[in-house]
Design an enzyme around this catalytic site. Structure first.
Site, PDB file in Angstrom:
ATOM      1  N   TYR A  22       0.843  -1.202   0.000  1.00 46.67           N
ATOM      2  CA  TYR A  22       0.000   0.000   0.000  1.00 46.67           C
ATOM      3  C   TYR A  22       0.881   1.255   0.000  1.00 46.67           C
ATOM      4  CZ  TYR A  22      -3.004   3.688   1.775  1.00 46.67           C
ATOM      5  OH  TYR A  22      -3.656   4.890   1.943  1.00 46.67           O
ATOM      6  N   GLU A  44     -11.654   4.734   5.058  1.00 45.52           N
ATOM      7  CA  GLU A  44     -11.154   5.623   6.117  1.00 45.52           C
ATOM      8  C   GLU A  44     -12.183   5.809   7.221  1.00 45.52           C
ATOM      9  OE1 GLU A  44     -10.178   8.364   3.213  1.00 45.52           O
ATOM     10  OE2 GLU A  44      -8.275   7.344   2.846  1.00 45.52           O
ATOM     11  N   TRP A  52      -5.055   1.046  10.422  1.00 48.36           N
ATOM     12  CA  TRP A  52      -5.190   0.938   8.960  1.00 48.36           C
ATOM     13  C   TRP A  52      -4.873  -0.478   8.499  1.00 48.36           C
ATOM     14  CZ3 TRP A  52      -7.826   3.027   5.401  1.00 48.36           C
ATOM     15  CH2 TRP A  52      -7.469   2.930   4.052  1.00 48.36           C
TER      16      TRP A  52
END
Length: 198
Positions: A22, A44, A52
């Site tokens: 990512y 998000e 995350w």
């Protein structure tokens, strides 16, 4: 012979391949695709209060659960569909966050209607050019900015939820509205060289 270890931002766990990929491929790359913007808004909001890494591991589950992140489809989800998603172990089973994704899909379509695209709307908050920061350490990176405050406030006014300034700053980082790669990270120079065409 193993390749030499490239220097990355301090938040990237080198043992976590998903996080590494990512960071290396997506984080900070300017996005101009509305479906990608919508995907990050859903992810998000789901992350709020969590890490995350957890969200990234469930990304494919979200893709399936939320119609490949097509806002037109998500906007039509019924209460029954939301109730069903609350029992889907492939995503974060928080009713408020799931319901917010549906509400936000409807607000997202209204923004597209008004501005032609969500992309055209959101990049206005940085004058259509990525903010290029020069952080030396992870401790210097802020959780919010005046731009994320303004962006968040406007989204709330338009009926979005789970879009506090911290969540929106994370969105701005993800979609390249700000470049928060540390200066000693190998991606910093690569991101700076990208031409943003908002």
């Amino acid at each position: 012979m193993a390749e030499p270890q490239r220097k990355r931002c301090g938040w990237v766990g080198l043992s976590d391949q998903l996080m590494r990929e990512y960071h290396d491929r997506e984080w900070g790359v300017p996005v101009h695709d509305d479906r990608k913007h919508f995907e990050f808004l859903i992810l998000e909001a789901a992350q709020a209060g969590l890490s995350w890494a957890i969200v990234l591991r469930k990304r494919e589950g979200y893709r399936r659960a939320f119609s490949q992140f097509e806002p037109e489809k998500v906007a039509r989800y019924t209460d029954k569909r939301v109730h069903k998603l609350v029992s889907d172990a492939a995503i974060i089973r928080n009713r408020m966050k799931i319901a917010a994704a549906v509400t936000n899909a409807r607000a997202f379509l209204a923004v597209q209607e008004e501005f032609g695209s969500f992309d055209a709307y959101c990049w206005r908050f940085v004058d259509s050019r990525p903010r290029q920061n020069r952080w030396k350490s992870i401790k210097e990176i802020p959780a919010t900015s005046p731009e994320s405050d303004a962006f968040s406030k406007d989204l709330k006014r338009r009926g979005f939820s789970f879009v506090g300034s911290t969540v929106i700053y994370a969105h701005m980082q993800a979609v390249g509205m700000v470049n928060d790669h540390q200066v000693d990270c190998y991606r910093d120079k690569e991101i700076r060289s990208l031409k943003a065409e908002a």
